[in-house]
Write an enzyme that holds these catalytic residues in place. Structure first.
Site, PDB file in Angstrom:
ATOM      1  N   GLY A  40       3.729   0.723   7.879  1.00 47.38           N
ATOM      2  CA  GLY A  40       2.745   0.695   6.772  1.00 47.38           C
ATOM      3  C   GLY A  40       3.358  -0.351   5.805  1.00 47.38           C
ATOM      4  O   GLY A  40       2.268  -1.143   5.349  1.00 47.38           O
ATOM      5  N   SER A  53       2.475   3.616  -5.844  1.00 47.98           N
ATOM      6  CA  SER A  53       2.526   3.098  -4.284  1.00 47.98           C
ATOM      7  C   SER A  53       3.140   1.592  -4.728  1.00 47.98           C
ATOM      8  O   SER A  53       2.577   0.741  -5.066  1.00 47.98           O
ATOM      9  CB  SER A  53       1.407   3.023  -3.573  1.00 47.98           C
ATOM     10  OG  SER A  53       1.577   2.195  -2.502  1.00 47.98           O
ATOM     11  N   ASP A  86       9.771   9.550   0.516  1.00 52.18           N
ATOM     12  CA  ASP A  86      10.219   9.503   2.037  1.00 52.18           C
ATOM     13  C   ASP A  86      11.200  10.678   2.475  1.00 52.18           C
ATOM     14  O   ASP A  86      11.470  10.658   3.285  1.00 52.18           O
ATOM     15  CB  ASP A  86      10.667   8.141   2.421  1.00 52.18           C
ATOM     16  CG  ASP A  86       9.652   6.924   2.508  1.00 52.18           C
ATOM     17  OD1 ASP A  86       8.382   7.184   2.200  1.00 52.18           O
ATOM     18  OD2 ASP A  86      10.062   5.891   2.242  1.00 52.18           O
TER      19      ASP A  86
END
Ligand code: S3P
Length: 446
Positions: free
Chosen positions: A101, A174, A325
């Site tokens: 990603g 993000s 994460d």
């Protein structure tokens, strides 16, 4: 998608012990290759993570005419012959991001700046992940992007060049979105700014100045970037510290297995990546930092973890982006801690390499844990040990596979973790390193 590969994990046969070095940081490895390829001059990178995700990024640049020289067999050191901001060549075929990603989202910004048309795609998992978050801003900057579902899904065909600067207000915290806009901003006609709802990892902002491009971060969080005439290869090599997102698997394992004492060398402790340690300390972990120093622009330290009775906690929403994460393995810790662990404001976990809330809840429940799924998080009530002789599915997601291998160290028998081969995307030597500290984990030969 990396479907297949079964890990057989747990229970630990004794305390976990030792001092180990985990591989280089995945986020920084992507960025180092990108900036080096776009710079004038030759850049050496040491501590590169040779996982499949980062190899995909290097391969994309090779496909666009950049020479990449591997300096050792392990592929942790490389030399990139930069072609300059405008030196990439149109690729002959589709650029393949595999499972990565970060690769595809950051490259959307780079490709938006090019005067040629290119198409990027990825594996079955990546083709289901949302891309509008990066497609919308580069479209506003003037790139023409076509893709499935109105440009939300791969493959994306990007025709770039002649970008306008924008002020981007990101809906999500993000770093992938922020970095995409900043990379496109290198090619824009004025000052590009980005504002995020909460600060996300700042490796792009820290690394760009090494290549001669200042980035201004105001006290209120507004990030501004001037257009770049050129990036220049740094005088010295780019050094990449060890990845905290890999270290945390062993830190949690050491916390969970009685009598353990494990030290993880030179781990990145950038505050924007250190949420996992704040959560673990909040859960009562016995952890300390030694030998704090800097590697390049990044703070690092040795992280020593000793086993200790973990308890539940309510995760502070401010820590969520800084630990995004690490939640799969923090769920594993919570499943075996005393009391209740509550995570909210983390709906982003549902659009990672898998739906990580559902994947962890299902896998932990299969092993007898008490996990209640919420739309944006979970409530987990700890149990003393997990059940063994169960089968769980990692859904081709590296972090689900490794998190369940950690949880299994406190099971009363083996846990079989299917579709675990994706570990190779971020941590190719996870199993031998885990074995080195005494974790009970191996690949099934069947
Ligand atoms: C990353 C940013 C995070 C993280 C990913 C790596 C990066 O994604 O989950 O593994 O290197 O920029 P988001 O930016 O989408 O939160």
């Amino acid at each position: 998608m990396n479907i297949g590969g079964t890990l057989i994990a747990g229970p630990a046969k004794g305390p976990l012990q030792g001092r180990i070095t985990v591989p280089g940081d995945k986020s920084m490895s992507h960025r180092a290759v990108m900036l080096a390829a776009l710079a004038d001059g030759v850049t050496e990178i040491h501590g590169f993570l040779p996982g499949e995700d980062n190899i995909s990024t290097a391969q994309m640049f090779i496909d666009m005419g950049v020479q990449v020289e591997w300096l050792n067999e392990a592929k942790t050191s490389l030399r990139i012959h930069g072609v300059g901001l405008h030196g990439l060549k149109a690729p002959a075929g589709v650029l393949d991001a595999g499972n990565a990603g970060t690769c595809v989202r950051l490259m959307t910004g780079v490709l938006a700046g090019q005067s040629f048309t290119s198409t990027v795609s990825g594996d079955a998992s990546l083709r289901q992940r949302p891309m509008k978050r990066v497609v919308d801003p580069v479209r506003r900057m003037g790139a023409v992007v076509e893709g499935a579902a109105g440009g939300d899904l791969l493959p994306l065909t990007i025709s770039g060049g002649h970008l306008h600067a924008i002020d981007h207000l990101s809906a999500v915290a993000s770093a992938q979105v922020k970095s995409c806009v900043l990379l496109a901003g290198l090619y824009a006609d004025g000052i590009t700014t980005v504002r995020e709802p909460k600060p996300s990892r700042d490796h792009t902002e820290r690394m760009l100045p090494l290549f001669g491009q200042p980035v201004d971060v105001a006290p209120d969080g507004l990030i501004s970037l001037l257009p770049a005439n050129r990036l220049t290869a740094p005088d010295g090599a780019v050094l990449i510290p060890a990845d905290p997102s890999s270290a945390c698997f062993f830190a949690v394992a050491a916390s969970l297995v009685k009598g353990s004492d494990v030290t993880l060398n030179s781990i990145g402790v950038n505050p924007r990546r250190d949420g996992w340690r704040r959560v673990m300390l909040g859960m009562g972990a016995t952890m300390r930092l030694d030998h704090a120093h800097a590697v390049g622009e990044e703070p690092v330290a040795d992280v020593r973890v000793q086993a200790g009775g973990l308890h539940g906690m309510h995760v502070d929403a401010a820590d969520v982006p800084d630990a995004i994460d690490e939640f799969p393995v923090l769920f594993a810790a919570a499943a075996l801690a005393d009391g209740e662990f509550v995570l909210a404001d983390a709906a982003e976990l549902r659009v990672k390499e898998s739906d990580r809330i559902a994947a962890m809840a299902t896998a932990l429940q299969a092993a007898g844990a008490e996990v209640e799924e919420k739309p944006d998080g979970a409530v987990i009530r700890g149990v003393a040990s997990l059940q063994g002789d169960v089968d769980v599915d990692a859904h081709g997601d590296h972090r689900i596979a490794m998190a369940m291998a950690v949880a299994a160290q406190r099971a009363d028998g083996e846990i079989r973790i299917h579709n675990a081969a994706a570990i190779a995307t971020s941590f190719p030597n996870f199993v031998p390193l885990a074995q080195r500290i005494g974790m009970n984990v191996r690949w099934s030969e069947g």
